[in-house]
Write an enzyme that holds these catalytic residues in place. Structure first.
Site, PDB file in Angstrom:
ATOM      1  CD1 TRP A 142      -3.861  -4.291  -4.220  1.00 40.78           C
ATOM      2  CD2 TRP A 142      -2.918  -5.689  -2.776  1.00 40.78           C
ATOM      3  NE1 TRP A 142      -3.783  -5.532  -4.801  1.00 40.78           N
ATOM      4  CE2 TRP A 142      -3.222  -6.403  -3.934  1.00 40.78           C
ATOM      5  CE3 TRP A 142      -2.320  -6.372  -1.713  1.00 40.78           C
ATOM      6  CZ2 TRP A 142      -2.946  -7.761  -4.085  1.00 40.78           C
ATOM      7  CZ3 TRP A 142      -2.048  -7.725  -1.849  1.00 40.78           C
ATOM      8  CH2 TRP A 142      -2.364  -8.399  -3.037  1.00 40.78           C
ATOM      9  NE  ARG A 149       3.773   1.098  -2.038  1.00 42.59           N
ATOM     10  CZ  ARG A 149       4.890   0.449  -1.819  1.00 42.59           C
ATOM     11  NH1 ARG A 149       5.942   0.740  -2.506  1.00 42.59           N
ATOM     12  NH2 ARG A 149       4.960  -0.488  -0.913  1.00 42.59           N
ATOM     13  CE  LYS A 200       2.877  -7.361 -18.582  1.00 43.43           C
ATOM     14  NZ  LYS A 200       4.161  -7.656 -18.078  1.00 43.43           N
ATOM     15  CG  HIS A 224       3.400 -33.509 -26.184  1.00 47.37           C
ATOM     16  ND1 HIS A 224       3.581 -34.829 -26.535  1.00 47.37           N
ATOM     17  CD2 HIS A 224       4.430 -32.829 -26.749  1.00 47.37           C
ATOM     18  CE1 HIS A 224       4.677 -34.945 -27.262  1.00 47.37           C
ATOM     19  NE2 HIS A 224       5.210 -33.745 -27.402  1.00 47.37           N
ATOM     20  CE  LYS A 241       5.600  -1.256 -11.562  1.00 52.59           C
ATOM     21  NZ  LYS A 241       5.546  -2.079 -12.771  1.00 52.59           N
ATOM     22  CB  CYS A 275      -0.860  -0.011   1.245  1.00 52.04           C
ATOM     23  SG  CYS A 275      -1.521  -1.626   1.642  1.00 52.04           S
ATOM     24  CD  GLU A 304       0.333  -8.381 -15.280  1.00 53.70           C
ATOM     25  OE1 GLU A 304       0.698  -8.004 -14.176  1.00 53.70           O
ATOM     26  OE2 GLU A 304       1.006  -8.191 -16.319  1.00 53.70           O
ATOM     27  CD  GLU A 321       6.073 -10.104 -19.673  1.00 54.91           C
ATOM     28  OE1 GLU A 321       5.925 -10.937 -18.764  1.00 54.91           O
ATOM     29  OE2 GLU A 321       5.941  -8.894 -19.482  1.00 54.91           O
ATOM     30  CG  ASN A 355       2.201  -0.048   3.555  1.00 55.83           C
ATOM     31  OD1 ASN A 355       1.006   0.228   3.668  1.00 55.83           O
ATOM     32  ND2 ASN A 355       3.020   0.578   2.748  1.00 55.83           N
ATOM     33  N   GLY A 356       2.051  -4.139   5.160  1.00 51.93           N
ATOM     34  CA  GLY A 356       2.635  -5.435   5.528  1.00 51.93           C
ATOM     35  C   GLY A 356       1.633  -6.265   6.298  1.00 51.93           C
TER      36      GLY A 356
HETATM   37  C1  F6R Z   1       3.572  -8.209 -14.260  1.00 51.52           C
HETATM   38  C2  F6R Z   1       4.283  -7.699 -13.114  1.00 51.52           C
HETATM   39  C3  F6R Z   1       4.559  -8.621 -11.980  1.00 51.52           C
HETATM   40  C4  F6R Z   1       5.948  -8.337 -11.411  1.00 51.52           C
HETATM   41  C5  F6R Z   1       6.204  -9.174 -10.155  1.00 51.52           C
HETATM   42  C6  F6R Z   1       7.604  -8.946  -9.607  1.00 51.52           C
HETATM   43  O1  F6R Z   1       3.369  -7.236 -15.238  1.00 51.52           O
HETATM   44  O2  F6R Z   1       4.624  -6.542 -13.078  1.00 51.52           O
HETATM   45  O3  F6R Z   1       4.421  -9.948 -12.357  1.00 51.52           O
HETATM   46  O4  F6R Z   1       6.899  -8.613 -12.397  1.00 51.52           O
HETATM   47  O5  F6R Z   1       5.259  -8.846  -9.169  1.00 51.52           O
HETATM   48  O6  F6R Z   1       7.812  -7.613  -9.276  1.00 51.52           O
HETATM   49  P1  F6R Z   1       9.272  -7.059  -9.040  1.00 51.52           P
HETATM   50  O7  F6R Z   1       9.990  -7.075 -10.347  1.00 51.52           O
HETATM   51  O8  F6R Z   1       9.086  -5.654  -8.518  1.00 51.52           O
HETATM   52  O9  F6R Z   1       9.929  -7.951  -8.039  1.00 51.52           O
END
Ligand code: F6R
Length: 608
Positions: free
Chosen positions: A78, A27, A485, A504, A603, A2, A488, A481, A104-105
């Protein structure tokens, strides 16, 4: 994950806090709140406004009920414990409105503490673990708020960043155990935040708190101690990011801006690292490549997929055995590591708790550690032996784009560096790869030019509910990837397979209702990929192929061709991912979805 902002100074605290929270909204964004202190007037109370929903809901509430005062705390949440609603939103206050807390946490032993506090007569209003801290600090409070926080923390286990204010005290108390927190030093004003962007309009002088640090923040000064009250000192860092860099620069979304920034990002990642007539790479690492006989890469999500590309690169160029594993699994399976193992963690934020804990596990077992990171001063950077920065600049879009490309580029550099030092990569091959890497910024620019064609494809298939992504060799991670994307940000179900695996199992899914995106750029296995595409077509599948502009053959087999510039196969993941990013972006945008803040995501994932 957060956002936290705290302020004490001469300005209206609510304005500074809401401004800072706006910069941190990426965040977490399911509820938000602000608490303001009237600063020590006798018998005074804290004022609070908090609301479920995005920050805009809180902003509207503050227009109707403005908060006056020059000391305050704010939060965007969050949710972990308790659903997003007004009651569970932070700040949490004591019944008498004297004590306000943001956290946070996760407080791991909160249930046990809650039972004890309930038995002592405390009444709980929310479902959060945070509220336990309110009652615990109240329980310890005898007129000294700092002492009360310190004693409360002795009973707590977990990962947290905590900020506390009390109506009778002209101070913000901050404490850190694992979750990130940074202090901002101003002129007759001071700040605390979970991340640097919140502070940039006000100050560039910051102190990153370490685990076990407490800060007592007043208008005039900041005092640092450990949890036992012993004075400590921490270095003041000057942040050199441009505040503009964190703005959208005219693009409708941060994600699109970040996709377009990628050519510059690559230049920054490579900057000054190619040496010796273009046959060598120079990295400022303490690591001795001759003392490594095995590499283990661990990371989460997109960063993990960059690690999969890293596996191919390091095995090819440095001839070292490499394993890659998601960090959330790695640390619980008692991995076997030793002093000759190099454990590489990859993280944009440097704060992902699973990756941080995987690093700690590797260190416990005596492995050498190296982090591929974006954010300087992050938790991982402080604990790891060596850091290789990707220099991607602040990434705001929740779906990672430029950081992924820069991570892959960093793995290219690392693999060449290891290969050269170990004598496994001859001059001629190194020169070829470095030449290809140097050309990537232009090639990525060209790849972005396909955006309008990709937008047409996105329009054609935006109503479909499933996608399949295929890629093989070093572009299997590109397919993974691409699927991530799309999932997400467009919420369309997407799966990725290594192309050769299709027969398979997944081939059973092929019909005219599932577009199949297949990486078919030049590679050793190109002919086999074309056969796999034919297998899809033979079952009425819809093929969208990523292919090089000179490839005439592919047009006969694919329904749509996205052109991607041709490069060295080992460098191709840097270029090929652009089409994947744009397909996801254009699809989500056409569906009217919130591209930068997709549902349920945040994020930086600093809780397990
Ligand atoms: C996907 C994405 C997440 C991060 C993952 C790791 O678009 O952004 O899958 O890659 O949460 O985050 P970091 O790189 O900050 O450890």
């Amino acid at each position: 994950m957060c956002g936290i902002v705290g302020y004490v100074g001469h300005r209206q605290a609510a304005d500074v806090i809401v401004d800072g929270l706006t910069r941190l909204e990426y965040r977490g964004y399911d509820s938000a709140g602000v608490v303001i202190s009237p600063r020590g007037e006798a018998a005074s109370k804290l004022d609070v406004v908090k609301r479920a929903g995005k920050l805009s809901v809180l902003k509207d509430a503050l227009v109707t009920s403005p908060l006056q005062g020059t000391l305050g705390l704010g939060h965007t949440r969050w949710a972990t414990h308790g659903k997003p609603n007004d009651v569970n939103a932070h700040p949490h206050l004591s019944e008498d409105y004297k004590l306000g807390i943001i956290h946070n946490g996760i407080i791991e032993n909160y249930l046990e503490l809650k039972q004890e506090l309930l038995a002592k007569g405390h009444v709980f209003l929310s479902e959060t673990d945070t509220e336990v801290m309110v009652h615990l600090i109240e329980e310890h409070y005898r007129g000294d708020i700092v002492e009360a926080v310190r004693n409360a923390l002795k009973q707590v286990t977990g990962a947290y960043a905590l900020v506390v204010s009390h109506a009778d005290h002209d101070v913000i108390v901050a404490a850190r155990a694992t979750s990130p927190m940074v202090l901002g030093l101003g002129d007759n004003e001071n700040f605390v935040a979970s991340d640097v962007p919140a502070l940039l309009p006000y100050t560039r002088e910051v102190i990153f708190l370490h685990d076990g640090d407490m800060a007592l923040i007043t208008q005039e000064k900041i005092t640092l101690t450990d949890f036992d009250g012993n004075a400590i000192e921490r270095e003041v860092s000057t942040i050199d990011w441009d505040a503009e860099a964190a703005e959208k620069a005219g693009f409708p979304h941060y994600m699109l801006k970040e996709i377009y920034e990628q050519p510059t990002v690559l230049q920054n990642t490579f900057g000054g690292r190619f040496v010796g007539n273009g046959t060598d790479v120079q990295l400022d690492l303490k690591l001795d490549p001759m003392r490594v006989n095995r590499v283990v890469i661990t990371a989460c999500g997109t960063a993990y997929y960059s690690g999969m590309v890293g596996e191919y690169l390091i095995e090819r160029m440095a001839r070292l055995p490499v394993e890659v594993e998601v960090a959330s699994e790695f640390r619980y399976r008692q991995p076997v590591l030793d002093a000759n193992t190099l454990c590489i963690v990859v993280s944009q934020s440097g704060e992902t708790i699973d990756t941080l804990e995987a690093l700690r596990e590797a260190k416990r077992q005596g492995a050498k550690t190296l982090a591929i990171l974006n954010v300087k001063g992050s938790s991982i950077s402080r604990e790891v032996d060596d850091s290789l920065y990707i220099h991607a600049g602040p990434e705001i879009g929740v779906a990672s784009t430029k950081a992924y490309m820069a991570m892959v580029a960093a793995f290219e550099l690392l693999a060449v560096w290891l290969g050269r030092a170990r004598g496994t990569l001859p001059d001629s091959e190194a020169a070829e790869i470095i030449k290809a890497l140097r050309a990537t910024p232009h090639m990525v620019e060209d790849a972005i030019k396909e955006r309008h064609h990709i937008a047409e494809i996105a329009e054609a298939f935006k109503g479909f509910s499933d996608y399949l992504f295929l890629g093989r060799g070093i572009n299997f991670p590109t397919a993974l990837e691409g699927a991530l994307k799309l999932k997400e940000i467009s919420y369309i179900h997407a799966e990725a397979y290594a192309t050769g695996e299709m027969k398979h199992g997944p081939i059973a899914l092929i019909d005219d209702q599932m577009p199949v995106v297949c990486v078919a750029t030049a590679s050793e296995l190109y002919e086999k990929t074309v056969s796999n595409i034919q297998e899809v077509k033979a079952r009425d599948g819809i093929v969208i192929a990523l292919a090089n502009p000179e490839d005439e053959q592919i047009k006969a087999h694919a329904d749509y061709v996205i052109k991607v510039p041709q490069t060295h196969e080992l460098v191709s993941p840097v270029i090929n991912v652009v089409a994947m990013q744009l397909l996801a972006y254009e699809t989500a945008h056409r569906l009217g979805l919130d591209v930068d803040q997709p549902r349920n995501l945040a994020k930086s994932v600093t809780v397990e």
